[in-house]
Design a protein around this motif. Structure first.
Motif, PDB file in Angstrom:
ATOM      1  N   CYS A 276       0.845  -1.189   0.000  1.00 30.99           N
ATOM      2  CA  CYS A 276       0.000   0.000   0.000  1.00 30.99           C
ATOM      3  C   CYS A 276       0.882   1.240   0.000  1.00 30.99           C
ATOM      4  CB  CYS A 276      -0.891  -0.008   1.240  1.00 30.99           C
ATOM      5  SG  CYS A 276      -2.012   1.403   1.380  1.00 30.99           S
ATOM      6  N   LEU A 277       0.530   2.198  -0.827  1.00 32.16           N
ATOM      7  CA  LEU A 277       1.234   3.472  -0.863  1.00 32.16           C
ATOM      8  C   LEU A 277       0.544   4.446   0.090  1.00 32.16           C
ATOM      9  CD1 LEU A 277       3.080   5.711  -2.010  1.00 32.16           C
ATOM     10  CD2 LEU A 277       1.442   5.955  -3.901  1.00 32.16           C
TER      11      LEU A 277
ATOM     12  N   SER B  37       0.871   8.254   0.904  1.00 28.35           N
ATOM     13  CA  SER B  37       1.535   9.431   0.345  1.00 28.35           C
ATOM     14  C   SER B  37       0.938  10.733   0.844  1.00 28.35           C
ATOM     15  CB  SER B  37       1.444   9.401  -1.188  1.00 28.35           C
ATOM     16  OG  SER B  37       1.972  10.585  -1.757  1.00 28.35           O
TER      17      SER B  37
ATOM     18  N   GLY C 203       0.874  14.943  -4.502  1.00 24.99           N
ATOM     19  CA  GLY C 203       0.257  13.629  -4.450  1.00 24.99           C
ATOM     20  C   GLY C 203      -0.759  13.383  -5.555  1.00 24.99           C
TER      21      GLY C 203
ATOM     22  N   GLN D  46      -0.570  10.446  -8.302  1.00 28.39           N
ATOM     23  CA  GLN D  46      -1.645   9.488  -8.549  1.00 28.39           C
ATOM     24  C   GLN D  46      -2.047   9.472 -10.019  1.00 28.39           C
ATOM     25  OE1 GLN D  46      -2.596   7.472  -6.248  1.00 28.39           O
ATOM     26  NE2 GLN D  46      -4.284   6.431  -7.260  1.00 28.39           N
TER      27      GLN D  46
ATOM     28  N   THR E  32      -3.603   3.402  -2.917  1.00 24.85           N
ATOM     29  CA  THR E  32      -3.027   4.612  -2.329  1.00 24.85           C
ATOM     30  C   THR E  32      -3.927   5.170  -1.231  1.00 24.85           C
ATOM     31  OG1 THR E  32      -2.012   5.226  -4.448  1.00 24.85           O
ATOM     32  CG2 THR E  32      -2.215   6.951  -2.785  1.00 24.85           C
TER      33      THR E  32
ATOM     34  N   PHE F 141      -3.983   8.632   0.972  1.00 24.45           N
ATOM     35  CA  PHE F 141      -3.371   9.948   1.067  1.00 24.45           C
ATOM     36  C   PHE F 141      -3.469  10.500   2.479  1.00 24.45           C
ATOM     37  CE2 PHE F 141      -3.957  10.438  -3.652  1.00 24.45           C
ATOM     38  CZ  PHE F 141      -2.615  10.647  -3.933  1.00 24.45           C
TER      39      PHE F 141
ATOM     40  N   ALA G 253      -7.434   6.770  -5.580  1.00 23.46           N
ATOM     41  CA  ALA G 253      -7.058   6.642  -4.170  1.00 23.46           C
ATOM     42  C   ALA G 253      -8.175   5.927  -3.412  1.00 23.46           C
ATOM     43  CB  ALA G 253      -6.803   8.013  -3.556  1.00 23.46           C
TER      44      ALA G 253
END
Length: 199
Positions: free
Chosen positions: A52-53, A55, A64, A68, A80, A82, A100
């Protein structure tokens, strides 16, 4: 899914945040990769790694949202989440439209972030693994794959693709092996996931 098989990618231009999240996730058994900016993350991107990102959105050079958007162009399906200290509805909507899965305002409870990351990885792990297996198919094997999930018999596949019956059987066997499928039903399930995320 055990924590020692999980990975989290952290992108944030604040060293304090990077260090804090790195220590936190490492403590909970994660493999952690940390990046000071979006460009560095993209340069080392390996889509075969499941994880999992996490960011930040407000970063210099490439924020960001721009990250993406670039990941979407690359058809990267790594989920993702955020984090940001300057949240607003417009930014959140834009992030979600780009793919996201969640949006958290700073300051946040790290345990809540941990739970979100765990849930997200579990949901996406099968999808990512299926897509990565599909990418191992040759062009002809992919054609056989789609014919098979439509329910076409070997003779019909041979006629459609202008190949011999033994060749179809060989391709079909390799498709089943590469996709780790034991039945046509499992191939159909895989095709649904692939169509959702693209190849």
């Amino acid at each position: 899914m055990s924590n020692d098989s999980l990975q989290v990618f952290i992108v944030d231009d604040e060293q304090e945040i990077r260090d804090s999240l790195s220590k936190f996730f490492t403590f909970h058994g994660f493999k952690v990769s940390v990046y000071a900016d979006a460009k560095s993350y993209l340069e080392e991107l390996n889509q075969e790694e499941v994880g999992c990102l996490v960011s930040d959105i407000d970063m210099d050079q490439m924020n960001g949202i721009e990250l993406q958007a670039q990941l979407r162009k690359l058809k990267c399906i790594r989920p993702t989440i955020f984090i940001t200290g300057h949240a607003n509805v417009d930014v959140a909507v834009k992030a979600m439209k780009l793919g996201a899965v969640d949006f958290i305002e700073k300051p946040f409870d790290p345990d809540i972030l941990l739970a979100k990351v765990m849930t997200t990885i579990e949901l996406f792990a099968e999808k990512i693994a299926t897509l990565n297996r599909f990418r191992l198919l040759t062009k002809k094997e992919a054609e056989v794959f789609y014919c098979a999930v439509r329910g076409d018999k070997n003779r019909r596949i041979a006629d459609q693709l202008f190949i011999s019956l033994p060749t179809v059987e060989a391709h079909r066997s390799r498709v089943m092996k590469k996709m780790q499928a034991k039945s046509i039903a499992e191939l159909v399930r895989a095709s649904v996931l692939i169509d959702q995320f693209g190849s």
